[in-house]
Write a protein that holds these residues in place. Sequence first.
Motif, mmCIF file in Angstrom:
data_model
loop_
_atom_site.group_PDB
_atom_site.id
_atom_site.type_symbol
_atom_site.label_atom_id
_atom_site.label_comp_id
_atom_site.label_asym_id
_atom_site.label_seq_id
_atom_site.Cartn_x
_atom_site.Cartn_y
_atom_site.Cartn_z
ATOM 1 N N MET A 1 0.847 -1.190 0.000
ATOM 2 C CA MET A 1 0.000 0.000 0.000
ATOM 3 C C MET A 1 0.884 1.242 0.000
ATOM 4 N N THR A 2 0.561 2.202 -0.843
ATOM 5 C CA THR A 2 1.279 3.464 -0.879
ATOM 6 C C THR A 2 0.392 4.548 -0.301
ATOM 7 N N ASN A 3 0.919 5.239 0.710
ATOM 8 C CA ASN A 3 0.120 6.270 1.365
ATOM 9 C C ASN A 3 0.983 7.502 1.584
ATOM 10 N N GLY A 4 0.818 8.489 0.699
ATOM 11 C CA GLY A 4 1.583 9.721 0.852
ATOM 12 C C GLY A 4 3.067 9.454 0.781
ATOM 13 N N SER A 5 3.733 9.564 1.937
ATOM 14 C CA SER A 5 5.182 9.406 1.968
ATOM 15 C C SER A 5 5.611 8.019 2.429
ATOM 16 N N GLU A 6 4.710 7.036 2.407
ATOM 17 C CA GLU A 6 5.038 5.698 2.904
ATOM 18 C C GLU A 6 4.581 4.609 1.938
ATOM 19 N N ILE A 7 5.457 3.603 1.778
ATOM 20 C CA ILE A 7 5.095 2.380 1.064
ATOM 21 C C ILE A 7 5.084 1.254 2.087
ATOM 22 N N ASN A 8 3.926 0.650 2.291
ATOM 23 C CA ASN A 8 3.756 -0.370 3.314
ATOM 24 C C ASN A 8 3.289 -1.671 2.672
ATOM 25 N N VAL A 9 4.141 -2.685 2.775
ATOM 26 C CA VAL A 9 3.780 -4.016 2.250
ATOM 27 C C VAL A 9 3.899 -5.056 3.358
ATOM 28 N N ASP A 10 3.611 -4.654 4.579
ATOM 29 C CA ASP A 10 3.717 -5.560 5.722
ATOM 30 C C ASP A 10 2.894 -6.832 5.503
ATOM 31 N N SER A 11 3.460 -7.951 6.000
ATOM 32 C CA SER A 11 2.774 -9.251 5.992
ATOM 33 C C SER A 11 2.500 -9.780 4.587
ATOM 34 N N THR A 12 3.314 -9.341 3.629
ATOM 35 C CA THR A 12 3.193 -9.858 2.260
ATOM 36 C C THR A 12 4.151 -11.041 2.100
ATOM 37 N N LYS A 13 3.620 -12.235 2.096
ATOM 38 C CA LYS A 13 4.462 -13.419 1.978
ATOM 39 C C LYS A 13 4.918 -13.590 0.525
ATOM 40 N N GLY A 14 6.142 -14.071 0.354
ATOM 41 C CA GLY A 14 6.677 -14.252 -0.989
ATOM 42 C C GLY A 14 6.976 -12.911 -1.671
#
Length: 230
Positions: A1-14
């Motif tokens: 997920m991209t939110n403003g100044s952050e890219i968050n892909v937590d808990s994405t397996k593989g």
Amino acid sequence: MTNGSEINVDSTKGLSLSSLSSRIAGTDGDALRVSVCNCALPSLDSLVDAHKRHLSAADNRITAIDLIPKNLPALVSLDLANNRIASLNSLGPLKALENLKHLNLEMNKVVSATSGYRDKVFELLPNLVSLDGVDRDGNDVELDEEEDDDDDGDDEDEYEDEDEHADDDNNEEAEEKEGNVDGDGDLEGDEEDEVEGEDDDEDELVEEDSNLKKRALDDDQDEEPVSRKK
């Protein structure tokens, strides 16, 4: 997920870090924070970006961090909590991160396996402001506030530069105006000299005219006796 100044892909397996790097590059540097927590990552070797400042990679299986300084040279904060970093020597590569101020190694083996852990990490990384959320004096450090202060400092530097440029422009403009005033003064002086010169010329003409009249009168007086004798 991209939110403003952050890219968050937590808990994405593989998760493919190479693909993530390409995705990060497409943000044109806007996303300063990247979070890859709980993705079962064995390393961060394939994550590459020259501009990202904040990386959260907690709750993975990372054992070595040798390539982080080369691949992520602008890091200011690095969260490696709950990974598999076992020894103080494995932290050596982080010395190359000149901007690194905040490091989190909680729940790594290195914490319990190293006698005098905190003192030794601060000695190894003298630019650190906080380790595991605590500064050198044992005070809690709110990372978000610290990061905001850093960003505000950058903005203030930009404003100061703009003010300095404005002051320089104003000084140049004032000097230019002062030069024009001096030039006008010289011009007035020249005009006064010209007027004085014209007055001198007029005085000379008056004096010359007076001399001519005097000579004519003298000539008339010289001729009168001759006429009387006749």
